[in-house]
Design a protein around this motif. Structure first.
Motif, PDB file in Angstrom:
ATOM      1  N   SER A  29      35.346  31.361  37.808  1.00 27.27           N
ATOM      2  CA  SER A  29      34.888  32.095  36.819  1.00 27.27           C
ATOM      3  C   SER A  29      34.561  31.129  35.592  1.00 27.27           C
ATOM      4  CB  SER A  29      36.046  33.231  36.426  1.00 27.27           C
ATOM      5  OG  SER A  29      36.339  34.181  37.283  1.00 27.27           O
ATOM      6  N   VAL A  30      33.623  31.376  35.034  1.00 27.13           N
ATOM      7  CA  VAL A  30      32.997  30.499  34.066  1.00 27.13           C
ATOM      8  C   VAL A  30      32.721  31.146  32.597  1.00 27.13           C
ATOM      9  CG1 VAL A  30      31.085  28.876  33.513  1.00 27.13           C
ATOM     10  CG2 VAL A  30      32.262  28.801  35.783  1.00 27.13           C
ATOM     11  N   ILE A  31      32.871  30.564  31.417  1.00 25.17           N
ATOM     12  CA  ILE A  31      32.208  31.079  30.327  1.00 25.17           C
ATOM     13  C   ILE A  31      31.367  29.850  29.851  1.00 25.17           C
ATOM     14  CG2 ILE A  31      32.853  31.477  27.785  1.00 25.17           C
ATOM     15  CD1 ILE A  31      35.494  32.665  28.694  1.00 25.17           C
ATOM     16  N   GLY A  32      30.073  30.280  29.968  1.00 25.90           N
ATOM     17  CA  GLY A  32      28.911  29.281  29.684  1.00 25.90           C
ATOM     18  C   GLY A  32      28.264  29.356  28.026  1.00 25.90           C
ATOM     19  N   GLN A  33      28.660  28.512  27.352  1.00 22.43           N
ATOM     20  CA  GLN A  33      27.922  28.657  25.864  1.00 22.43           C
ATOM     21  C   GLN A  33      26.872  27.566  25.827  1.00 22.43           C
ATOM     22  OE1 GLN A  33      30.916  28.768  22.636  1.00 22.43           O
ATOM     23  NE2 GLN A  33      29.325  28.608  21.079  1.00 22.43           N
ATOM     24  N   SER A  34      25.598  28.070  25.473  1.00 27.82           N
ATOM     25  CA  SER A  34      24.699  27.210  25.130  1.00 27.82           C
ATOM     26  C   SER A  34      23.539  27.886  24.284  1.00 27.82           C
ATOM     27  CB  SER A  34      24.222  26.358  26.268  1.00 27.82           C
ATOM     28  OG  SER A  34      23.374  27.464  27.130  1.00 27.82           O
ATOM     29  N   LYS A  57      27.123  51.827  44.688  1.00 27.98           N
ATOM     30  CA  LYS A  57      28.517  51.466  45.029  1.00 27.98           C
ATOM     31  C   LYS A  57      28.881  49.854  44.865  1.00 27.98           C
ATOM     32  CE  LYS A  57      28.296  55.615  47.236  1.00 27.98           C
ATOM     33  NZ  LYS A  57      29.184  56.563  46.738  1.00 27.98           N
ATOM     34  N   SER A  58      28.946  49.857  43.700  1.00 31.07           N
ATOM     35  CA  SER A  58      29.183  48.445  43.156  1.00 31.07           C
ATOM     36  C   SER A  58      30.391  47.799  43.187  1.00 31.07           C
ATOM     37  CB  SER A  58      28.614  48.405  41.571  1.00 31.07           C
ATOM     38  OG  SER A  58      29.439  49.112  40.804  1.00 31.07           O
ATOM     39  N   PHE A  59      31.219  48.396  43.813  1.00 31.72           N
ATOM     40  CA  PHE A  59      32.911  48.104  43.606  1.00 31.72           C
ATOM     41  C   PHE A  59      33.094  46.989  44.737  1.00 31.72           C
ATOM     42  CE2 PHE A  59      32.306  51.745  46.616  1.00 31.72           C
ATOM     43  CZ  PHE A  59      32.830  51.225  47.832  1.00 31.72           C
ATOM     44  N   THR A  60      31.947  46.848  45.589  1.00 31.60           N
ATOM     45  CA  THR A  60      31.906  45.947  46.767  1.00 31.60           C
ATOM     46  C   THR A  60      31.388  44.523  46.161  1.00 31.60           C
ATOM     47  OG1 THR A  60      29.968  46.393  47.438  1.00 31.60           O
ATOM     48  CG2 THR A  60      31.360  47.297  48.602  1.00 31.60           C
ATOM     49  N   ALA A  61      31.099  44.324  45.177  1.00 33.75           N
ATOM     50  CA  ALA A  61      30.706  43.210  44.314  1.00 33.75           C
ATOM     51  C   ALA A  61      31.627  42.024  44.255  1.00 33.75           C
ATOM     52  CB  ALA A  61      29.885  43.492  43.061  1.00 33.75           C
ATOM     53  N   THR A  62      31.171  40.872  44.485  1.00 31.75           N
ATOM     54  CA  THR A  62      32.327  39.705  44.232  1.00 31.75           C
ATOM     55  C   THR A  62      32.137  38.946  42.897  1.00 31.75           C
ATOM     56  OG1 THR A  62      31.112  38.554  45.729  1.00 31.75           O
ATOM     57  CG2 THR A  62      33.039  39.727  46.509  1.00 31.75           C
ATOM     58  N   THR A  63      30.944  39.050  42.539  1.00 30.67           N
ATOM     59  CA  THR A  63      30.492  38.177  41.331  1.00 30.67           C
ATOM     60  C   THR A  63      29.850  39.346  40.304  1.00 30.67           C
ATOM     61  OG1 THR A  63      29.856  36.215  42.705  1.00 30.67           O
ATOM     62  CG2 THR A  63      29.104  36.496  40.410  1.00 30.67           C
ATOM     63  N   PHE A  64      30.260  39.144  38.913  1.00 27.52           N
ATOM     64  CA  PHE A  64      29.846  40.022  37.763  1.00 27.52           C
ATOM     65  C   PHE A  64      29.405  39.009  36.865  1.00 27.52           C
ATOM     66  CE2 PHE A  64      31.051  42.793  34.040  1.00 27.52           C
ATOM     67  CZ  PHE A  64      30.013  43.450  34.123  1.00 27.52           C
ATOM     68  N   VAL A  65      28.126  39.088  36.513  1.00 29.67           N
ATOM     69  CA  VAL A  65      27.613  38.265  35.299  1.00 29.67           C
ATOM     70  C   VAL A  65      27.383  39.184  34.087  1.00 29.67           C
ATOM     71  CG1 VAL A  65      25.696  36.688  34.809  1.00 29.67           C
ATOM     72  CG2 VAL A  65      26.528  36.775  37.141  1.00 29.67           C
ATOM     73  N   VAL A  66      28.030  38.527  32.770  1.00 28.02           N
ATOM     74  CA  VAL A  66      27.360  39.394  31.815  1.00 28.02           C
ATOM     75  C   VAL A  66      26.515  38.436  30.812  1.00 28.02           C
ATOM     76  CG1 VAL A  66      28.498  40.277  29.729  1.00 28.02           C
ATOM     77  CG2 VAL A  66      29.812  40.249  31.689  1.00 28.02           C
ATOM     78  N   ASP A  67      25.471  38.473  30.942  1.00 25.33           N
ATOM     79  CA  ASP A  67      24.533  37.575  30.063  1.00 25.33           C
ATOM     80  C   ASP A  67      24.267  38.097  28.701  1.00 25.33           C
ATOM     81  OD1 ASP A  67      22.675  35.361  30.116  1.00 25.33           O
ATOM     82  OD2 ASP A  67      21.002  36.821  30.438  1.00 25.33           O
ATOM     83  N   GLU A  68      24.058  37.166  27.871  1.00 22.84           N
ATOM     84  CA  GLU A  68      24.147  37.418  26.533  1.00 22.84           C
ATOM     85  C   GLU A  68      25.039  37.973  25.966  1.00 22.84           C
ATOM     86  OE1 GLU A  68      21.786  35.613  24.756  1.00 22.84           O
ATOM     87  OE2 GLU A  68      20.407  35.068  26.178  1.00 22.84           O
ATOM     88  N   THR A  92      26.722  32.211  21.506  1.00 22.66           N
ATOM     89  CA  THR A  92      28.106  31.990  20.733  1.00 22.66           C
ATOM     90  C   THR A  92      28.860  32.813  21.252  1.00 22.66           C
ATOM     91  OG1 THR A  92      27.175  33.979  19.239  1.00 22.66           O
ATOM     92  CG2 THR A  92      26.715  31.586  18.626  1.00 22.66           C
ATOM     93  N   ILE A  93      30.270  32.400  21.131  1.00 24.45           N
ATOM     94  CA  ILE A  93      31.341  33.243  21.267  1.00 24.45           C
ATOM     95  C   ILE A  93      32.191  33.885  20.195  1.00 24.45           C
ATOM     96  CG2 ILE A  93      33.587  33.186  22.832  1.00 24.45           C
ATOM     97  CD1 ILE A  93      31.219  32.556  24.536  1.00 24.45           C
ATOM     98  N   PRO A  94      31.817  34.916  19.641  1.00 27.61           N
ATOM     99  CA  PRO A  94      32.528  35.542  18.551  1.00 27.61           C
ATOM    100  C   PRO A  94      34.040  35.943  18.806  1.00 27.61           C
ATOM    101  CG  PRO A  94      30.274  36.714  19.098  1.00 27.61           C
ATOM    102  CD  PRO A  94      30.650  35.614  20.242  1.00 27.61           C
ATOM    103  N   GLU A 122      24.233  33.049  11.419  1.00 31.06           N
ATOM    104  CA  GLU A 122      23.625  32.858  12.920  1.00 31.06           C
ATOM    105  C   GLU A 122      22.340  33.695  12.788  1.00 31.06           C
ATOM    106  OE1 GLU A 122      25.396  34.901  16.668  1.00 31.06           O
ATOM    107  OE2 GLU A 122      26.952  33.987  15.492  1.00 31.06           O
ATOM    108  N   PHE A 123      22.097  34.813  12.319  1.00 28.13           N
ATOM    109  CA  PHE A 123      20.892  35.402  12.566  1.00 28.13           C
ATOM    110  C   PHE A 123      19.689  34.694  11.840  1.00 28.13           C
ATOM    111  CE2 PHE A 123      23.007  39.905  12.258  1.00 28.13           C
ATOM    112  CZ  PHE A 123      23.091  40.106  13.422  1.00 28.13           C
ATOM    113  N   PHE A 124      19.828  33.886  11.133  1.00 26.03           N
ATOM    114  CA  PHE A 124      18.792  32.884  10.489  1.00 26.03           C
ATOM    115  C   PHE A 124      18.454  31.970  11.476  1.00 26.03           C
ATOM    116  CE2 PHE A 124      16.873  28.935   8.922  1.00 26.03           C
ATOM    117  CZ  PHE A 124      16.305  29.483   7.941  1.00 26.03           C
TER     118      PHE A 124
END
Length: 446
Positions: free
Chosen positions: A41-46, A144-155, A187-189, A325-327
């Motif tokens: 499991s990864v948190i990628g910030q760039s 039937k998404s409960f079978t998923a083994t990977t979940f990606v939250v982009d942005e 960013t990771i607020p 950050e918005f700038f």
């Protein structure tokens, strides 16, 4: 030099990359592909444009089992446009697979019943979409998404800003505890951290800091309103820049409407993007922008953050955002993929402190002004202060003379003041020279 072959990707994935002329992985891809491939499991910030999408898509496809026709991966994006872009990137890879890989995109503003009917017959292996529509299909017991083994939250930061974190939370709750979760964000607020702690146990955190907060290909120009009508100033700037495509930012929906209406009445081709657009209007507007039917786009921060518009040559900040950050996000819309870009920031008297705060981030502004319909080099906003710091100290008599002459305002008074100052300075030098000679004579006598 590292290439994609070093990751031992399946041949069809390498073929897909070669077709897109992707030869070498970006820094974020070099760091994250092996981790995702290993099931971490990864948190990628760039920063935006760093290659996050393929940092998770490539290892996901490499681990995918084409023979398993159940849902294996769920990917959320905070806007329809971003979800569609992810879907297209995934399809470009899936199309090269020797075995059929089913990738489906689910976003708001599309025919839900048709999607439900199709899901009753067949489940996709990779689900991509907006949080609201994906959750709606899950609650309808169609997906039937409960079978998923990977979940990606982009942005992820944008997901939170746009108010979709609650939906993502509910989607995450439907998966098993063995889930591999990948969170990507510019960013990771701090407000995002409780969600991350809830679903991610000992994630690998990779933060890739950009070389600078603003791309070196972007020129930042600074314009003072000088108390002039701002709408007219924006119009003159829009005309003088002659952009390929210009993104004009305002802080509120009301100002977006005002600016867009004013520019339209002046004969400019203007698109407007705000939260009030219906899905159908938004889709039509984006299609028109893609076909270059507009040269100018006026938008708020949140409405524009979920949209990736190609070919933006200029950005105009009609007012300073409340959040620095918005700038950075605004300015970062131009100068992408190594191309040059120009960001113009308008500021009002009294906002010098806010400009100074942006400069502390490493942003260098070039002062500009409009002259004869053209942008030319302007004046340093701190010039008066700097001049005061270097101004010579005058004798009380000279100060009185300067004040007197300024009040009279007779022709040539500036020259006379200049001559008098020069004469006073010469007299001081003579006095100092005489005093020095006298002091030297005293020493010699001793």
């Amino acid at each position: 030099m590292t290439t994609f072959k070093a990751f031992k990707l399946k041949p069809y994935i390498l073929q897909a990359l070669d077709k897109q002329h992707f030869r070498q992985p970006t820094p974020i891809q070099q760091k994250l592909i092996p981790l995702v491939m290993a099931g971490k499991s990864v948190i990628g910030q760039s920063e935006t444009g760093s290659g996050k999408t393929h940092a998770f898509l490539l290892p996901i496809f490499n681990r995918l089992d084409p023979k398993n026709e159940a849902v294996q991966v769920v990917i959320t994006a905070p806007s329809r446009e971003l979800a569609t872009q992810l879907y297209q990137a995934a399809k470009q890879i899936a199309d090269f697979s020797p075995d059929a890989i089913h990738v489906h995109c689910y976003v708001g503003g599309t025919d839900k019943q048709r999607q439900v009917d199709k899901l009753h017959h067949h489940q996709p292996q990779i689900v991509i979409g907006t949080p609201g529509r994906i959750l709606d299909l899950i609650n309808s017991q169609a997906l039937k998404s409960f079978t998923a083994t990977t979940f990606v939250v982009d942005e992820a930061d944008m997901t939170m800003d746009m108010g979709f974190l609650n939906e993502v939370d509910k989607i995450a709750a439907t998966f098993s505890e063995e889930l591999q979760m990948l969170v990507f964000s510019a960013t990771i607020p701090q407000k995002l951290e409780p969600f991350l702690r809830k679903y991610m146990k000992h994630p690998v955190v990779e933060k890739l800091k950009p070389a600078s907060v603003i791309s070196p290909t972007i020129k930042n120009w600074l314009i003072s309103t000088r108390g002039r009508d701002k709408n007219h100033l924006i119009y003159r700037l829009a005309k003088s820049t002659n952009p390929y495509l210009e993104l004009i930012f305002a802080n509120t929906k009301q100002r977006v409407d005002e600016i867009a209406d004013y520019l339209s009445t002046q004969g400019l081709k203007v698109a407007k993007i705000s939260g009030e657009l219906t899905p159908r209007e938004r889709k039509r507007t984006m299609r028109q922008i893609k076909h270059l039917e507009f040269q100018y786009i006026v938008a708020t921060d949140l409405a524009a953050r979920g949209i990736d518009i190609q070919g933006i040559s200029h950005v105009i900040n009609t007012e300073l955002p409340k959040d620095q950050e918005f700038f950075i996000h605004r300015v970062g819309r131009t100068g992408r993929n190594g191309l040059s870009g120009i960001a113009i920031t308008i500021y009002e008297p009294g906002q010098e402190g806010a400009i100074a705060d942006l400069e502390k981030l490493g942003i260098t502004f070039q002062p500009k002004r409009l002259k004869g319909g053209q942008l030319v080099d302007g004046y340093d906003r701190n010039r008066r202060f700097k001049r005061q710091q270097t101004k010579k100290t005058l004798s009380p008599d000279m100060v009185g003379m300067v004040k007197k002459q300024k009040k009279q305002h007779k022709p040539g008074y500036k020259k006379r003041i200049h001559s008098a100052i020069k004469k006073d300075s010469q007299q001081k030098q003579r006095r100092q020279h005489r005093q020095s000679l006298q002091e030297q004579r005293r020493k010699n006598k001793r």
